[in-house]
Design a protein around this motif. Sequence first.
Motif, PDB file in Angstrom:
ATOM      1  N   ALA A  82      58.086  22.794  -1.902  1.00 42.38           N
ATOM      2  CA  ALA A  82      59.381  22.111  -1.785  1.00 42.38           C
ATOM      3  C   ALA A  82      59.243  20.628  -2.102  1.00 42.38           C
ATOM      4  O   ALA A  82      60.053  20.059  -2.845  1.00 42.38           O
ATOM      5  CB  ALA A  82      59.954  22.311  -0.388  1.00 42.38           C
ATOM      6  N   GLU A  83      58.214  20.002  -1.560  1.00 42.08           N
ATOM      7  CA  GLU A  83      57.995  18.573  -1.804  1.00 42.08           C
ATOM      8  C   GLU A  83      57.636  18.306  -3.261  1.00 42.08           C
ATOM      9  O   GLU A  83      57.999  17.272  -3.808  1.00 42.08           O
ATOM     10  CB  GLU A  83      56.908  18.051  -0.874  1.00 42.08           C
ATOM     11  CG  GLU A  83      57.357  18.008   0.575  1.00 42.08           C
ATOM     12  CD  GLU A  83      56.228  17.745   1.564  1.00 42.08           C
ATOM     13  OE1 GLU A  83      55.034  17.780   1.161  1.00 42.08           O
ATOM     14  OE2 GLU A  83      56.542  17.523   2.746  1.00 42.08           O
ATOM     15  N   GLY A  84      56.947  19.235  -3.903  1.00 43.95           N
ATOM     16  CA  GLY A  84      56.609  19.081  -5.312  1.00 43.95           C
ATOM     17  C   GLY A  84      57.806  19.239  -6.230  1.00 43.95           C
ATOM     18  O   GLY A  84      57.913  18.569  -7.256  1.00 43.95           O
ATOM     19  N   LEU A  85      58.717  20.143  -5.866  1.00 49.27           N
ATOM     20  CA  LEU A  85      59.912  20.353  -6.684  1.00 49.27           C
ATOM     21  C   LEU A  85      60.983  19.303  -6.433  1.00 49.27           C
ATOM     22  O   LEU A  85      61.787  19.010  -7.320  1.00 49.27           O
ATOM     23  CB  LEU A  85      60.474  21.763  -6.434  1.00 49.27           C
ATOM     24  CG  LEU A  85      59.621  22.914  -6.961  1.00 49.27           C
ATOM     25  CD1 LEU A  85      60.203  24.252  -6.520  1.00 49.27           C
ATOM     26  CD2 LEU A  85      59.482  22.858  -8.483  1.00 49.27           C
ATOM     27  N   ARG A  86      61.014  18.744  -5.246  1.00 49.79           N
ATOM     28  CA  ARG A  86      62.001  17.704  -4.896  1.00 49.79           C
ATOM     29  C   ARG A  86      61.281  16.563  -4.176  1.00 49.79           C
ATOM     30  O   ARG A  86      61.414  16.409  -2.957  1.00 49.79           O
ATOM     31  CB  ARG A  86      63.115  18.273  -4.019  1.00 49.79           C
ATOM     32  CG  ARG A  86      63.965  19.332  -4.666  1.00 49.79           C
ATOM     33  CD  ARG A  86      64.742  18.893  -5.892  1.00 49.79           C
ATOM     34  NE  ARG A  86      65.537  17.717  -5.609  1.00 49.79           N
ATOM     35  CZ  ARG A  86      65.846  16.791  -6.509  1.00 49.79           C
ATOM     36  NH1 ARG A  86      65.430  16.904  -7.747  1.00 49.79           N
ATOM     37  NH2 ARG A  86      66.558  15.750  -6.190  1.00 49.79           N
ATOM     38  N   PRO A  87      60.488  15.774  -4.906  1.00 52.05           N
ATOM     39  CA  PRO A  87      59.734  14.688  -4.278  1.00 52.05           C
ATOM     40  C   PRO A  87      60.654  13.730  -3.532  1.00 52.05           C
ATOM     41  O   PRO A  87      61.766  13.439  -3.976  1.00 52.05           O
ATOM     42  CB  PRO A  87      59.072  13.974  -5.456  1.00 52.05           C
ATOM     43  CG  PRO A  87      59.146  14.912  -6.602  1.00 52.05           C
ATOM     44  CD  PRO A  87      60.307  15.823  -6.352  1.00 52.05           C
ATOM     45  N   GLY A  88      60.177  13.277  -2.404  1.00 52.56           N
ATOM     46  CA  GLY A  88      60.942  12.315  -1.609  1.00 52.56           C
ATOM     47  C   GLY A  88      61.980  12.938  -0.703  1.00 52.56           C
ATOM     48  O   GLY A  88      62.656  12.234   0.035  1.00 52.56           O
ATOM     49  N   GLU A  89      62.119  14.241  -0.749  1.00 56.18           N
ATOM     50  CA  GLU A  89      63.086  14.921   0.113  1.00 56.18           C
ATOM     51  C   GLU A  89      62.338  15.724   1.161  1.00 56.18           C
ATOM     52  O   GLU A  89      61.492  16.546   0.827  1.00 56.18           O
ATOM     53  CB  GLU A  89      63.982  15.830  -0.718  1.00 56.18           C
ATOM     54  CG  GLU A  89      64.671  15.052  -1.800  1.00 56.18           C
ATOM     55  CD  GLU A  89      66.037  15.577  -2.128  1.00 56.18           C
ATOM     56  OE1 GLU A  89      66.609  16.330  -1.324  1.00 56.18           O
ATOM     57  OE2 GLU A  89      66.517  15.218  -3.193  1.00 56.18           O
TER      58      GLU A  89
END
Length: 171
Positions: A24-31
């Motif tokens: 999840a963090e890799g697909l939407r960094p900073g979220e």
Amino acid sequence: MTVTVVVGNPKPASRTLTAATLLAEGLRPGEEPAVVDLVEFGAGLLGWGDPAVTAAKEQTAASDLVIFASPTFKATYTGLLKLFLEQFDGGTGLAGVVAVPLMLGAGPTHALAPDLLLKPVLTEIGATTALPGLYLADRTFAEDGVLTAYTERWRPVVDALILGTGVTNHA
């Protein structure tokens, strides 16, 4: 943008949860992804109307991106995840949600399981499943580079699906 990880591992705080969060963090960094660790619901998953399960279902359905993660059990995803997915209406339960099936296993024998077994269920309940499923080796995923390669390849597609249209799943 709302990102959620739904984890169907019968062990709390599992490697499956770690892998799903990293994806999840890799697909939407900073979220920061919201976490639905299904093991916490116990018998509440066996019927309809449990308040905690209902809240998790609503959180999941309101998300823009959801990682559905499971270890490989008996060549498929767990019963915990199946019980949770049964809570959603067919065709519309996950409308507007970009869903990514993720499974972990001991070896490559079941590498097609995310696409062959989990993805069709997500599609049946209305999710957009444009990305290929991801299968990770449960003992080496943190360092083998597969997760990084996947996120680098598919992050632009997630961006296009969620942000490119200007349509999100929030009101």
